[in-house]
Design a protein around this motif. Structure first.
Motif: not given
Length: 342
Positions: A294-298, A300-310, A329-332
């Motif tokens: 679920r968390v990985s699903g946040y 973006n379209d090129v697989g990058l994460f920001s810091e937080q999610i609205d 994500q890598i460590n989890a």
């Protein structure tokens, strides 16, 4: 290339993160290590030992400019409107002059992790850094600080900072045989145990049934999820299990995103991945896998994460791309693959 991306649209928590952060370094090194990139990790570590230099009485620098600058005095740019009208736009980051007591613990944990690549006897540069950081923690751990979230109000005795002070002394004791005759593992062990006893006594809140943000506080902080990750307490310890449950109940969203504290307006991705690790360590593998997906699903379209999610729109907020989110994500993922790792 960006600065001042807002943690909340229309808010003022818009900071300049275009720098090299020692806390991020340690977590990055852990991710490189588990991703089987030892050469990259070793080169990154060599950069840190050169950048920190000799440790004196002043707090260890927590952030550097890309060309090694230490003075990153913050300025506002009133002529710029900011992303989506969210000002102020800032250049520089006043966190450079904060006391953040967790940083030495992060670095010494990284030394311990890479010990087999660093040699049976450390070279002079590394030895001086380890000794300097250890003695600094020994003399300053009782002081308040700004914590790992770099708060801009008054200093407090943050739980996460004290735990990382414990980690610094614990790793120093274990590394003593690779240092010179100035190593004092017996004294360091006494300090380590004193820090641990203080954290267990002052950091626990009976009414909440959980470890809190700071000594004497009634506020929750998701950084408590980091305690099992640094081996301060096993995840199955009754106090830790209770803390995990309270954080899940009070700080999580329907999708499992974890906010750092009750008033945090967004889900913080790193803390969400820490929860994945905690669930694995408590034997809840299936729940951990579901939360990870679920968390990985946040991304973006090129697989990058920001810091937080609205929490309402699911939009990415804050610094983008954010190293800590990818590190989490890598460590989890590694923890899910091998629950006995680290």
């Amino acid at each position: 290339a960006t600065t001042s991306l807002p943690e909340q649209l229309g808010g003022d928590r818009n900071y300049d993160y275009r720098y090299a952060w020692l806390r991020d370094f340690s977590m990055t090194l852990r991710a490189l290590w588990v991703a089987a990139c030892p050469h990259e990790a070793s080169r990154l570590f060599a950069w840190v030992t050169r950048s920190i230099g000799r440790i004196g009485d002043k707090p260890v620098p927590v952030v550097f400019g890309l060309e090694g600058e230490r003075d990153l005095t913050e300025h506002e740019c009133p002529h710029l409107p900011g992303y989506a009208g969210s000002g102020p736009v800032r250049m520089g980051n006043d966190a450079w002059c904060q006391r953040q007591l967790d940083v030495p613990g992060e670095i010494l944990t990284a030394v311990w992790r890479l010990r087999d690549y660093l040699g049976e006897t450390f070279d002079e540069e590394l030895r001086e850094m380890v000794l300097g950081l250890t003695e600094q923690v020994a003399s300053t751990w009782r002081l308040p600080d700004r914590g790992m979230w770099e708060t801009r109000d008054e200093e407090r005795h943050y739980l996460s900072s004290k735990v990382l002070c414990w980690a610094a002394m614990d790793r120093a004791v274990k590394l003593a045989d690779r240092l010179d005759d100035r190593a004092d593992p017996r004294r360091w062990a006494v300090i380590r145990d004193e820090i641990r006893d203080t954290v267990l006594r002052e950091g626990w809140n009976d009414r909440l049934g959980a470890f809190t943000a700071a000594f004497g506080s009634t506020e929750l902080d998701a950084s408590a999820l980091f305690l099992p990750v640094v081996h301060f307490l096993p995840a199955n310890d009754p106090r830790m299990r209770a803390t995990i449950s309270v954080i899940e109940r009070e700080l999580s969203t329907e999708d499992g995103l974890i906010r750092r504290w009750n008033t945090d307006p967004a889900g913080f991705l790193l803390c969400s991945f820490w929860l994945v690790e905690c669930l694995v360590m408590t034997g809840e593998q299936r729940r951990a896998e579901e939360l990870f997906e679920r968390v990985s699903g946040y991304a973006n379209d090129v697989g990058l994460f920001s810091e937080q999610i609205d929490l309402i729109t699911g939009a990415q907020l804050g610094n983008t791309p954010q190293a800590l989110s990818h590190i989490g994500q890598i460590n989890a993922a590694w923890r899910l693959t091998d629950p006995t790792a680290f």
